[in-house]
Design a protein around this motif. Structure first.
Motif, mmCIF file in Angstrom:
data_model
loop_
_atom_site.group_PDB
_atom_site.id
_atom_site.type_symbol
_atom_site.label_atom_id
_atom_site.label_comp_id
_atom_site.label_asym_id
_atom_site.label_seq_id
_atom_site.Cartn_x
_atom_site.Cartn_y
_atom_site.Cartn_z
ATOM 1 N N ALA A 10 -67.997 12.284 -18.934
ATOM 2 C CA ALA A 10 -67.109 12.595 -20.045
ATOM 3 C C ALA A 10 -67.721 13.704 -20.881
ATOM 4 C CB ALA A 10 -66.890 11.365 -20.899
ATOM 5 N N PRO A 38 -62.494 9.797 -25.379
ATOM 6 C CA PRO A 38 -62.342 8.773 -26.417
ATOM 7 C C PRO A 38 -63.502 7.788 -26.421
ATOM 8 C CG PRO A 38 -60.825 8.371 -24.601
ATOM 9 C CD PRO A 38 -61.444 9.725 -24.376
ATOM 10 N N PRO A 40 -64.980 4.070 -28.359
ATOM 11 C CA PRO A 40 -64.628 2.928 -29.207
ATOM 12 C C PRO A 40 -65.548 2.849 -30.422
ATOM 13 C CG PRO A 40 -66.005 2.199 -27.406
ATOM 14 C CD PRO A 40 -65.808 3.686 -27.221
ATOM 15 N N VAL A 42 -68.038 0.483 -32.334
ATOM 16 C CA VAL A 42 -68.877 -0.617 -31.859
ATOM 17 C C VAL A 42 -69.413 -1.392 -33.062
ATOM 18 C CG1 VAL A 42 -70.988 -1.237 -30.622
ATOM 19 C CG2 VAL A 42 -69.522 0.602 -29.758
ATOM 20 N N SER A 122 -64.849 -7.300 -25.696
ATOM 21 C CA SER A 122 -64.216 -5.979 -25.611
ATOM 22 C C SER A 122 -62.740 -6.050 -25.254
ATOM 23 C CB SER A 122 -64.964 -5.130 -24.576
ATOM 24 O OG SER A 122 -64.884 -5.725 -23.295
ATOM 25 N N ASP A 123 -62.115 -7.195 -25.457
ATOM 26 C CA ASP A 123 -60.678 -7.286 -25.212
ATOM 27 C C ASP A 123 -59.954 -6.203 -26.007
ATOM 28 O OD1 ASP A 123 -60.459 -9.328 -23.444
ATOM 29 O OD2 ASP A 123 -59.020 -10.452 -24.672
ATOM 30 N N PRO A 124 -59.084 -5.433 -25.346
ATOM 31 C CA PRO A 124 -58.424 -4.328 -26.054
ATOM 32 C C PRO A 124 -57.669 -4.779 -27.310
ATOM 33 C CG PRO A 124 -58.096 -4.098 -23.700
ATOM 34 C CD PRO A 124 -58.777 -5.420 -23.902
ATOM 35 N N TRP A 131 -59.497 0.302 -31.453
ATOM 36 C CA TRP A 131 -60.392 0.053 -30.324
ATOM 37 C C TRP A 131 -61.786 -0.260 -30.866
ATOM 38 C CZ3 TRP A 131 -62.068 4.211 -26.205
ATOM 39 C CH2 TRP A 131 -62.603 3.541 -25.091
ATOM 40 N N ILE A 133 -65.149 -2.705 -29.990
ATOM 41 C CA ILE A 133 -65.831 -3.702 -29.185
ATOM 42 C C ILE A 133 -67.042 -4.206 -29.962
ATOM 43 C CG2 ILE A 133 -65.095 -2.473 -27.107
ATOM 44 C CD1 ILE A 133 -67.935 -1.709 -26.568
ATOM 45 N N VAL B 42 -69.513 4.669 -24.731
ATOM 46 C CA VAL B 42 -69.899 3.386 -24.133
ATOM 47 C C VAL B 42 -69.721 3.472 -22.619
ATOM 48 C CG1 VAL B 42 -69.377 0.924 -23.990
ATOM 49 C CG2 VAL B 42 -69.279 2.086 -26.200
ATOM 50 N N PHE B 89 -67.898 5.682 -17.866
ATOM 51 C CA PHE B 89 -67.492 5.529 -19.258
ATOM 52 C C PHE B 89 -66.339 4.539 -19.435
ATOM 53 C CE2 PHE B 89 -69.981 9.320 -19.338
ATOM 54 C CZ PHE B 89 -70.558 9.332 -20.587
ATOM 55 N N LEU B 90 -66.439 3.789 -20.492
ATOM 56 C CA LEU B 90 -65.389 2.830 -20.854
ATOM 57 C C LEU B 90 -64.144 3.571 -21.335
ATOM 58 C CD1 LEU B 90 -64.725 -0.231 -21.376
ATOM 59 C CD2 LEU B 90 -65.559 0.130 -23.706
ATOM 60 N N LYS B 91 -62.971 3.120 -20.848
ATOM 61 C CA LYS B 91 -61.721 3.740 -21.263
ATOM 62 C C LYS B 91 -60.975 2.818 -22.225
ATOM 63 C CE LYS B 91 -61.018 6.244 -16.921
ATOM 64 N NZ LYS B 91 -60.222 6.337 -15.676
ATOM 65 N N PRO B 92 -60.084 3.404 -23.024
ATOM 66 C CA PRO B 92 -59.267 2.555 -23.894
ATOM 67 C C PRO B 92 -58.436 1.598 -23.034
ATOM 68 C CG PRO B 92 -59.020 4.877 -24.462
ATOM 69 C CD PRO B 92 -59.793 4.834 -23.181
ATOM 70 N N ASP B 93 -58.062 0.478 -23.596
ATOM 71 C CA ASP B 93 -57.214 -0.502 -22.918
ATOM 72 C C ASP B 93 -57.869 -1.152 -21.706
ATOM 73 O OD1 ASP B 93 -55.111 -0.033 -24.734
ATOM 74 O OD2 ASP B 93 -54.578 1.771 -23.618
ATOM 75 N N GLU B 94 -59.188 -1.130 -21.654
ATOM 76 C CA GLU B 94 -59.847 -1.943 -20.633
ATOM 77 C C GLU B 94 -61.042 -2.650 -21.269
ATOM 78 O OE1 GLU B 94 -61.218 0.516 -17.394
ATOM 79 O OE2 GLU B 94 -62.855 1.397 -18.562
ATOM 80 N N THR B 95 -61.393 -3.808 -20.711
ATOM 81 C CA THR B 95 -62.597 -4.489 -21.158
ATOM 82 C C THR B 95 -63.788 -3.889 -20.425
ATOM 83 O OG1 THR B 95 -62.503 -6.149 -19.414
ATOM 84 C CG2 THR B 95 -61.308 -6.648 -21.437
#
Lengths: 291, 291
Positions: A10, A38, A40, A42, A122-124, A131, A133, B42, B89-95
Motif C-alpha cells: 500500500a 485507507p 483504521p 486503532v 476488528s469486526d467492521p 473503522w 479496531i 495495519v 494490509f487490512l482493508k475496510p469491511d474485513e476483520t
DNA sequence: CAAATAGTGTCTCTAAGACAATATCAC
DNA sequence: GTGATATTGTCTTAGAGACACTATTTG
C-alpha cells in the motif's frame, strides 16, 4: 502457488514508470507514501482486574474477596452514559502495550502490576464512529495501590464486582455490580483457539460497544492463567501468606481448594521468608515470596 | 481516580462551540471525523504451518515428517530479496481474520484449515516504511491440499523446514531450510504472559522485518496447543490412524512418545471408524475421526 | 519367515484429592 | 478456654511413563 505480486505494498507510488534497474532502498523509501491507502483507527481497551477484600464483622475471621474490574461511564456519544472499558487511541511512537499502560494509569490513577494482551477485536461494525479496531488487554492492579488513591462515589470510573458463569450448553451470564448499578450481559461461547476463547454477544447488558465480549474473553484468559499460578502473584504485595494466595486463586477461578493440597502444589512457585503475620486473632502465618 | 475526560475521542470536532444540552447520537456521529488523528497502517502476517512427509527408501517403513512454514521472497524494498512471512494490509469491511485468510489463500494457493491469532506486533521501528502494526496468525495447512496445487522451484513462495531449539539460558536458535537456502536466527526469550511467549531478535538470520520473532512466537503457541491435542487434527485428513496423529504431535513438539501411552491419552479425543488402511507392508491400522 | 507397524496388558511412580490431627495466636 | 486460621501427615485414587508381549500384513 501464486507469485509474490499478490503482496501489494500500500502506498508505493504507482504509474510513475520507475524503470531503474538498481533502485536503492533509500530511493524506494523516500518515494513511499504510506498514507495512500485507507487505515483504521486503532485503540486499546483494558480489562483491569482487582481483588477487593470485604469489610469484616468478626475480628477473627478472614475477609471475603471479590474480583472486580474498572468501568468508566461514557460522557459523550456514542453509547453516552453507558459503562465502558477504559482505553484510548494508539499514538505514533508507542506500542500497543505503551498505549494500554498510559490509558489505564490515567483512568485508574494507579500503575498496573501487569498487562497481558488477550486479542484483537476488528469486526467492521463494532464502532459506530467508523473503522476502529481494538487490541484488548487484561491488567492486574493491586488493591493496596487502589486504596491509597481512594475513590469517589460520584466519579465516572468505578470498580464493579464481576461474576461470570458458563452453563451447560455454552451460554454464559456476565454480571457486573457496583452499588445499585447492575449490568447483566448474555454471551455465547463461539470458539476456543490456541487457548483463547471468544464470545458472541447475545445481550450487551448496557455495556458500550462489544465490551461485554472483551470482558468475557479477558476473564477466561485470566482464569486460564490462574490455573498454573501465573497470574496470581500480581494481585498481592511482594510478601504474602499462602492462605492469601489460595484465596486469590479461589476468587478468580470461583472454586474451593483444600489448604493442604494447595500448599503442596504451590510450594514449587514460592520461597519462604523468616517473617510472620501478627495480630490476626489466630495462629500467625509465615510470609512467602514468589520464586 | 481521574475523570473520564482523560479519554479523549480522536476526531471529534473541536472548537466548534457545540453547547446544545441534548445532542443526539445521530448529530454527534454526523459531525464526527475519525480521520482527524493519526492512524497506523495495519497488516496481518501469517505463519502457515504444514507437515511434509519425506520420500521413503524402504517400502515397509513409515515416512519421516518435517514441520515447515511458508516464506515469500520479497520483490521490492524494503528488505528486497529477503524472505518474509506472507501477509498484507487490512482493508475496510474485513476483520483481521478475513484479511489473514485472504492473504494466505492468495500466497499459498490453498485454503488454510485453521487460523489462530498469536499476537500484535507494534514496535514503532519495526517497519522502515513508517507506522505499521501487524496482527500475527498461526495457520495450519494440510499437506494433501498443498500437494494438489504443486510447487515450483523458481517460485518466490517456498515451504521451509523449521527447527527451533531453546537452550538452557533462554537463548533460542531458529533454523529455516529450503534446498540450499538456510536462514538461521538467534532469539532471546523475553517474557511469557498469559500463555504467550515473546522473543527479542538478536540476529534476524536474513528474515525481513521482525518476522523471526513472529515465527518463534507462533511456533511456541503451536507447540503449546499441541500438548492438549488442540492443533493436531488440522494437519491430517478427516480419517487418520493413531500413529499418524502421534507423529504429528512428535514432529511439532520435537519429542518421542511411546505408542501405548499415546493411544491411552488420545483415546478421549478420537472416535474409531470401521475402516482400515491397506497395502502398507505391515499390519493394517484402524482409521479414526476427531471426537 | 523376516521386517515392519498395530495394538494390548500391566507394573511403577507421581501427583492430586480427601481428610484427620496438631499448633498457635487474640480475646 | 474458645474460636479462628496455620501447618503437617497420610490414605486413596487417577494418570503418566516404561516396557513386555501379541497380532497382522507384504514381499
Amino acid at each position: 502457488m501464486s507469485s509474490a505480486a499478490g503482496r501489494k505494498h500500500a502506498g508505493f507510488g504507482n504509474g510513475k514508470g520507475n524503470t531503474m534497474k538498481k533502485q536503492t532502498e533509500k530511493d524506494y523509501l523516500s518515494q513511499y507514501d504510506i498514507g495512500k491507502y485507507p487505515r483504521p483507527s486503532v485503540t486499546t481497551d483494558i480489562v483491569a482486574f482487582m481483588i477487593r477484600s470485604e469489610e469484616n464483622e468478626n475480628y477473627k475471621m478472614d475477609s471475603a474477596n471479590k474480583l472486580s474490574i474498572l468501568l468508566v461511564k461514557r460522557a459523550v456519544h456514542p453509547f453516552k452514559d453507558c459503562w465502558a472499558l477504559p482505553g484510548g487511541f494508539l499514538k505514533p511512537d508507542e506500542t500497543v502495550e505503551d498505549c494500554a499502560f498510559r490509558e489505564i494509569t490515567e483512568e485508574a490513577g494507579v500503575t498496573p502490576v501487569s498487562l497481558m494482551p488477550v486479542g484483537v477485536f476488528s469486526d467492521p461494525g463494532r464502532d459506530p464512529r467508523g473503522w476502529v479496531i481494538s487490541q484488548a488487554f487484561a491488567s492486574i492492579i493491586s488493591e493496596d495501590a487502589v486504596r491509597l488513591v481512594g475513590g469517589d462515589d460520584a466519579s465516572d470510573a468505578q470498580w464493579f464486582d464481576i461474576s461470570f458463569e458458563r452453563d451447560a450448553d455454552g451460554k454464559s451470564i456476565l454480571v457486573l455490580e457496583y452499588g445499585e448499578t447492575k449490568l447483566q450481559a448474555v454471551l455465547r461461547e463461539e470458539s476456543s483457539r490456541f487457548g483463547r476463547t471468544s464470545f458472541l454477544i447475545e445481550e450487551s447488558g448496557g455495556l458500550a460497544f462489544d465490551h461485554a465480549g472483551i470482558i468475557a474473553t479477558a476473564l477466561t484468559a485470566l482464569r486460564e492463567g490462574a490455573r498454573n499460578y501465573e497470574t496470581l502473584f500480581d494481585f498481592l504485595p511482594e510478601r504474602f501468606t499462602l492462605t492469601a494466595l489460595q484465596k486469590v486463586q479461589e476468587t478468580i477461578m470461583n472454586i474451593q481448594i483444600l489448604p493442604a493440597n494447595f500448599r503442596r502444589k504451590v510450594s514449587d512457585y514460592v520461597v519462604e521468608t523468616d517473617e510472620y503475620t501478627q495480630g490476626a486473632g489466630h495462629r500467625p502465618a509465615k510470609l512467602y515470596r514468589r520464586k
